[in-house]
Scaffold this active site. Structure first.
Site, PDB file in Angstrom:
ATOM      1  N   LYS A  86     -10.968   0.556  30.801  1.00 16.30           N
ATOM      2  CA  LYS A  86     -10.378   1.639  29.996  1.00 16.30           C
ATOM      3  C   LYS A  86     -11.401   2.272  29.054  1.00 16.30           C
ATOM      4  CE  LYS A  86      -5.595   0.857  30.533  1.00 16.30           C
ATOM      5  NZ  LYS A  86      -5.480  -0.392  31.311  1.00 16.30           N
ATOM      6  N   GLU A 108      -0.703   7.401  24.431  1.00  7.44           N
ATOM      7  CA  GLU A 108       0.429   6.539  24.772  1.00  7.44           C
ATOM      8  C   GLU A 108      -0.132   5.169  25.115  1.00  7.44           C
ATOM      9  OE1 GLU A 108      -1.284   8.151  26.937  1.00  7.44           O
ATOM     10  OE2 GLU A 108      -1.503   6.762  28.623  1.00  7.44           O
ATOM     11  N   SER A 376     -11.132  -5.339  37.048  1.00  9.56           N
ATOM     12  CA  SER A 376     -10.936  -4.238  36.097  1.00  9.56           C
ATOM     13  C   SER A 376     -10.938  -4.683  34.642  1.00  9.56           C
ATOM     14  CB  SER A 376      -9.636  -3.496  36.419  1.00  9.56           C
ATOM     15  OG  SER A 376      -8.547  -4.408  36.472  1.00  9.56           O
TER      16      SER A 376
HETATM   17  C1  LIG Z   1      -4.629  -0.637  32.403  1.00 10.68           C
HETATM   18  C2  LIG Z   1      -5.209  -1.600  33.336  1.00 10.68           C
HETATM   19  C3  LIG Z   1      -5.072  -1.454  34.729  1.00 10.68           C
HETATM   20  C4  LIG Z   1      -4.239  -0.385  35.379  1.00 10.68           C
HETATM   21  O1  LIG Z   1      -4.679   0.926  35.205  1.00 10.68           O
HETATM   22  P1  LIG Z   1      -5.380   1.795  36.344  1.00 10.68           P
HETATM   23  O2  LIG Z   1      -5.342   3.169  35.798  1.00 10.68           O
HETATM   24  O3  LIG Z   1      -4.572   1.663  37.600  1.00 10.68           O
HETATM   25  O4  LIG Z   1      -6.738   1.274  36.533  1.00 10.68           O
HETATM   26  C5  LIG Z   1      -5.726  -2.359  35.550  1.00 10.68           C
HETATM   27  N1  LIG Z   1      -6.451  -3.373  35.043  1.00 10.68           N
HETATM   28  C6  LIG Z   1      -6.590  -3.553  33.701  1.00 10.68           C
HETATM   29  C7  LIG Z   1      -7.402  -4.698  33.213  1.00 10.68           C
HETATM   30  C8  LIG Z   1      -5.979  -2.680  32.810  1.00 10.68           C
HETATM   31  O5  LIG Z   1      -6.127  -2.877  31.490  1.00 10.68           O
END
Ligand SMILES: *Cc1c(COP(=O)(O)O)cnc(C)c1O
Length: 408
Positions: A86, A108, A376
């Site tokens: 993010k 948000e 992620s």
């Molecule tokens: C917010 C989040 C996601 C999901 O968001 P995408 O826009 O689909 O990437 C995935 N993994 C983590 C660690 C997140 O914080």
């Protein structure tokens, strides 16, 4: 007339008249920034000095040996500042806000991760910051609320509707309508009206650009498959973007919750339950009933339970370029346990969806094949959920003891 952009039949920009000039300004500012090589350089510079970029690509030797199939590599977005991909999006939008000369940001947040990332960016750049969060989510995500407030943001509880993420988005748009002149809305994923899907995936494309260079450097060739979890779609589009024209299979993994046949999931593209509709300013697949009412989603991973999905992914599904799968809560917890024990890595529950699907497929691949999993984010934030899921008795005792201390 606001400039719009469609991906096949998906996307667009369905806006109230009053927001049109603000969107025009944003579209123009983004276009200029994108065409200015100095902007991406400044972006890369701040991401390296503030957010540990380039993030490493880790060879998962123990998992590779355990499954005896393809060689497994992991892109480490968990090592970003604030613990997830993010940061890529919020820092990029922050630089754009500076260029536009605005002084205040709003966002948000559902699980709170995007809220913390935005509050962090606002502190760094000296912006005023307001975060809209559903009342239900505030109760569920106290640690993130605590950090947003410590970072200097105002967290506004949203009491409309079902008091979750989609309601927070509506409230943020309401704020924007009354404060357009000095305020920018930092949307958290590759959804919403144009230019957000394009802009957010542009900033997230830093993941794929790095990963492509890194895998070629260590293996001399591209991977066979890439796995990424899909909430709104931003981390998936970020890593996929550099490989769209290559012969690499791209796999998006949605939240299977209790299972696709239970109705308790958040699989808009991998299940038959998603239908095309227009909501929140754009057209895409949503989980909605026949009256167009949004359905409740379910997942062990708070960051994956949004009712819509990026319009860019809806098109990539239609074209057959990305394959969509889902992993259940149970499969995700098993994949998380295995990754902790075998590699000492702690994927976020969201990311563990990508791991779970990869683990189902990797034994059937050849030892010469390479797969890439996008981690992620990191899972430390999920300690309450994970400890509950594993029914850890000592953890339960600890929480009870804390509660008693507060009562006394
Ligand atoms: C917010 C989040 C996601 C999901 O968001 P995408 O826009 O689909 O990437 C995935 N993994 C983590 C660690 C997140 O914080």
């Amino acid at each position: 007339m606001v400039e719009s952009r469609y991906y096949g039949q998906y996307g667009g920009s369905y806006l109230p008249e009053i927001l049109v000039s603000t969107f025009d300004q944003l579209v123009t500012a983004f276009k200029e920034a994108k065409n200015d090589p100095a902007f991406w350089e400044e972006y890369e510079q701040i991401m390296s000095s503030y957010s540990c970029r380039p993030t490493p690509l880790t060879f998962a030797g123990n998992l590779t040996e355990y499954f005896g199939g393809a060689r497994i590599y992991i892109k480490r977005e968990d090592l970003n500042h604030t613990g997830a991909h993010k940061a890529n999006n919020v820092m990029g939008q922050g630089l754009l806000v500076k260029r536009m000369g605005k002084k205040r940001v709003i966002a948000e947040t559902g699980a709170g991760q995007h809220g913390v990332a935005t509050a962090t960016m606002a502190a760094k750049f000296g912006f005023k910051c307001t975060i809209y969060m559903g009342e239900v989510d505030i109760a569920r995500q106290r640690p993130n609320v605590f950090w947003m407030e410590r970072l200097g943001a105002e967290v506004v509880p949203v009491t409309d509707g079902t008091r979750i993420l989609k309601d927070a988005i509506n409230e943020a748009f309401r704020d924007w309508v009354t404060n357009m002149d000095d305020t920018h809305y930092v949307l958290g994923t590759a959804c919403g009206p144009h230019p957000y899907p394009e802009m957010v995936s542009y900033f997230q494309s830093i993941i794929g650009r790095e990963a492509k260079k890194q895998i070629i450097k260590s293996e001399g060739k591209l991977p066979e498959r890439i796995y990424a979890c899909v909430g709104g779609g931003s981390n998936a589009l970020g890593i996929f973007s550099s490989f769209l024209d290559d012969s690499v299979e791209l796999v998006g993994v949605e939240a299977g919750g209790d299972g696709l046949n239970t109705g308790r999931h958040a699989a808009r593209l991998a299940s038959k339950d998603g239908t095309v509709g227009i909501a929140q300013g754009f057209k895409t697949y949503f989980l909605q009933n026949s009256d167009g009412q949004m359905q409740e989603t379910h997942s062990v991973a708070a960051g994956l339970d949004y009712v819509g999905v990026s319009p860019i992914l809806s098109l990539l599904k239609e074209e057959g370029r990305v394959r969509f799968e889902s992993a259940t809560d149970r499969e995700v917890l098993d994949a998380l346990s295995l990754t902790l024990k075998k590699e000492g890595l702690v994927p976020a529950l969201e990311s563990a969806h990508a791991f779970a699907q990869a683990f189902k497929e990797v034994p059937n691949l050849s030892r010469d094949d390479i797969i890439l999993i996008n981690q992620s984010g990191r899972g430390d934030k999920d300690i309450f959920t994970i400890a509950d899921a594993f029914k850890d008795p000592d953890w339960q005792k600890f929480i009870q003891q804390k509660a008693e201390e507060y009562r006394a």
